[in-house]
Design a protein around this motif. Structure first.
Motif, PDB file in Angstrom:
ATOM      1  N   ASP A  15       2.630  57.223 -44.939  1.00 36.17           N
ATOM      2  CA  ASP A  15       1.940  57.186 -44.117  1.00 36.17           C
ATOM      3  C   ASP A  15       2.564  56.249 -42.746  1.00 36.17           C
ATOM      4  OD1 ASP A  15       0.127  54.878 -43.744  1.00 36.17           O
ATOM      5  OD2 ASP A  15      -0.200  53.751 -45.488  1.00 36.17           O
ATOM      6  N   ALA A  18       1.050  53.404 -40.887  1.00 37.07           N
ATOM      7  CA  ALA A  18       1.437  51.511 -41.525  1.00 37.07           C
ATOM      8  C   ALA A  18       3.093  51.873 -40.621  1.00 37.07           C
ATOM      9  CB  ALA A  18       1.666  51.768 -42.746  1.00 37.07           C
ATOM     10  N   SER A 232       3.887  64.208 -36.689  1.00 35.35           N
ATOM     11  CA  SER A 232       2.833  63.721 -37.173  1.00 35.35           C
ATOM     12  C   SER A 232       2.052  65.076 -36.810  1.00 35.35           C
ATOM     13  CB  SER A 232       2.153  63.176 -36.377  1.00 35.35           C
ATOM     14  OG  SER A 232       2.000  62.703 -35.540  1.00 35.35           O
ATOM     15  N   LYS A 331      -7.607  59.333 -44.856  1.00 31.99           N
ATOM     16  CA  LYS A 331      -6.655  57.849 -43.275  1.00 31.99           C
ATOM     17  C   LYS A 331      -6.639  56.853 -44.723  1.00 31.99           C
ATOM     18  CE  LYS A 331      -6.836  55.747 -39.783  1.00 31.99           C
ATOM     19  NZ  LYS A 331      -7.971  55.175 -38.389  1.00 31.99           N
ATOM     20  N   LYS A 332      -7.162  56.859 -46.257  1.00 35.97           N
ATOM     21  CA  LYS A 332      -7.112  55.501 -47.082  1.00 35.97           C
ATOM     22  C   LYS A 332      -6.452  56.000 -47.610  1.00 35.97           C
ATOM     23  CE  LYS A 332     -12.229  53.493 -46.060  1.00 35.97           C
ATOM     24  NZ  LYS A 332     -13.749  52.827 -46.558  1.00 35.97           N
ATOM     25  N   THR A 333      -7.000  56.731 -48.690  1.00 29.61           N
ATOM     26  CA  THR A 333      -5.837  57.190 -50.015  1.00 29.61           C
ATOM     27  C   THR A 333      -4.749  58.133 -49.168  1.00 29.61           C
ATOM     28  OG1 THR A 333      -7.082  59.464 -49.813  1.00 29.61           O
ATOM     29  CG2 THR A 333      -8.325  57.635 -50.758  1.00 29.61           C
ATOM     30  N   LEU A 334      -4.799  58.780 -48.075  1.00 28.97           N
ATOM     31  CA  LEU A 334      -3.563  59.819 -48.069  1.00 28.97           C
ATOM     32  C   LEU A 334      -2.934  61.179 -48.914  1.00 28.97           C
ATOM     33  CD1 LEU A 334      -0.822  57.248 -46.416  1.00 28.97           C
ATOM     34  CD2 LEU A 334      -2.508  58.856 -45.248  1.00 28.97           C
TER      35      LEU A 334
END
Length: 378
Positions: A15, A18, A232, A331-334
Motif C-alpha cells: 500500500d 498509505a 512504485s 486501488k482498494k484491495t491491492l
C-alpha cells in the motif's frame, strides 16, 4: 521467471499510497486540457492504428500531468501535458525500435536545432513524425522557459536516451537482469524523472540557481523522489511486463538476486519505499536558507517533488495502462490476478513514427523522462 514453491495466481501489492503522507492536488482545469493534449497527439500521429489510438486515450497521460503539476497555470500546463503525452508515445515506440541511437538523434535534434530540421549522421532526409512532434513541443516550451530549466532539461533528456540505449542492450541480452545496485542507478535515468523535475521549474516559472540544485541535500531529495517514483512504477507495471516476458524491473531484480518469491519481493519494495519516503521528509527539513526570495522558490520546488511522488501513485490507478478497467477496485484491495504469459508470436508492428530499416527500447521517463511516451511502464 517463476515463483516458489509454485507460480501464484494472485499477489498483493504494498500500500504505497498509505506509506506516502503527502496530500494529493489536481490542476483545476486538468481534465479539459488533458483532453486537448490527447487530441493534439492523436492528430500528430495520423498513421496510428485503432489499437494504438485506444492506448493513447487510455493512458490518460494528461491526467498524470494534472496530478503532478497542480499549481501550474493553464498555458504552461498544456505544454507539460503535451510533453508527458509525447514521452509515453516515445517510450512505447522505442520498445519496437531496434536503433535507439537514431531515435535519440532524431528527437534531440529538435532541442538543439529548433528552427529547422538538420539531419545528423544516419538520420533520414525527411524529418520523421517523432522529430516533428518534438520540434513543435520544444519551440513552445523554449520560448516560455527561463534559461536554467531549459538547459537542464536538454541535459537530462540526453542522459535519458543514453540510459535507454544501455537498457536496450540489457533487454537484448536474453533477459539479462543487472544487479540491484546497477539497476537502481540506471533506473534513475530511464524513469524520465530528471526531465520531469526540470519541468517543475518551468511549471512554476522559476529558475533556481545552480548552487541550490547542486547542494548535497537537494541532490538527496532528487534521488529519493526519483527512486520512490521509479519503484512504485515497477510495482504497478510488473504484471503487464511479466506477461510480455519483460524482466527489466526491480521486482524481478529482487526475486533473482536475493532469491525471493514474488510476494516477498513486493513486500521488500514496500518496506524500502516507506524508508525512502521518511528519508525524503528528513532531508527536506535539513535544507539550508539562501535568503527569502530563493527560499520561497525552493519551497515551491520541493512541493513539486512531493506532488510528483503522490500524484503518480493515484494516476496509476486512474490510467488503464496497468490495471485496465479494474483500477478503482485494485486501488482498494491491492489484490492483482497474475496474468498468464503470452505465447511468443509475431504481431503486426504499429505504424512507425520513425521510418527506419531496423528498429530496442526507451523509457519511464520521462523514465520521462525521465526523461518522459505512448505505450509506457512510466
Amino acid at each position: 521467471m517463476s515463483d516458489s514453491p509454485a507460480t501464484p495466481k494472485q499477489f498483493v501489492m504494498p500500500d504505497l499510497i498509505a506509506a506516502c503522507p503527502f496530500p494529493c492536488t489536481v490542476q483545476p482545469n486538468g481534465d479539459a486540457i488533458a483532453d486537448q493534449s490527447d487530441r493534439w497527439l492523436d492528430a500528430s500521429c495520423p498513421d496510428l492504428g485503432e489499437k494504438e489510438r485506444a492506448k493513447l486515450y487510455g493512458i490518460r497521460a494528461g491526467i498524470l500531468a494534472a496530478y503532478c503539476y497542480p499549481y501550474c497555470d493553464d498555458e504552461r500546463f498544456r505544454v507539460i501535458a503535451d510533453y508527458i503525452n509525447y514521452l509515453f508515445h516515445l517510450d512505447d515506440l522505442s520498445d519496437e525500435v531496434k536503433d535507439a541511437a537514431l531515435l535519440a538523434s532524431t528527437v534531440l535534434n529538435a532541442c538543439w536545432v529548433p528552427q529547422y530540421y538538420k539531419p545528423t549522421r544516419g538520420q533520414p532526409d525527411k524529418e520523421p513524425a517523432v522529430g516533428r512532434i518534438a520540434r513543435d513541443w520544444w519551440q513552445r516550451m523554449s520560448t516560455t522557459s527561463k534559461p536554467g530549466p531549459q538547459e537542464r532539461f536538454k541535459e537530462s533528456f540526453q542522459a535519458f536516451f543514453e540510459a535507454v540505449e544501455l537498457e536496450a542492450r540489457h533487454r537484448a541480452g536474453e533477459d539479462t537482469v543487472p544487479d540491484v545496485e546497477s539497476y537502481i542507478e540506471m533506473r534513475r535515468d530511464t524513469s524520465g524523472c530528471k526531465c520531469s523535475f526540470n519541468l517543475i521549474e518551468y511549471a512554476l516559472d522559476i529558475d533556481l540557481p545552480d548552487f541550490v540544485l547542486e547542494h548535497p541535500v537537494m541532490k538527496l531529495l532528487h534521488q529519493s523522489a526519483n527512486d520512490v517514483i521509479s519503484w512504485s512504477n515497477d510495482v504497478y507495471s510488473f504484471n503487464v511486463e511479466q506477461t510480455r516476458g519483460e524482466y527489466f524491473n526491480l521486482v524481478v531484480n529482487f526475486m533473482q538476486h536475493q532469491n525471493l518469491s514474488l510476494q516477498e519481493a513486493l513486500d521488500l519494495i514496500g518496506k524500502l519505499y516507506k524508508e525512502n519516503i521518511d528519508v525524503f521528509i528528513e532531508n527536506a527539513a535539513q535544507l539550508p536558507s539562501w535568503g527569502p526570495e530563493i527560499d520561497r522558490d525552493v519551497d515551491r520546488y520541493v512541493q513539486g517533488l512531493r506532488d510528483w511522488i503522490i500524484g503518480c501513485l493515484h494516476w496509476s490507478f486512474d490510467s488503464k495502462r496497468y490495471f485496465g478497467d479494474r483500477g478503482t477496485e485494485i486501488k482498494k484491495t491491492l489484490v492483482v490476478d497474475l496474468l498468464p504469459k503470452r505465447k511468443p508470436h509475431k504481431e503486426p508492428a504499429p505504424a512507425p513514427l520513425l521510418k527506419m530499416s531496423a528498429y530496442p527500447y526507451v523509457v519511464t521517463a520521462m523514465g520521462l523522462l525521465g526523461c518522459l511516451i505512448y505505450s509506457i511502464g512510466l
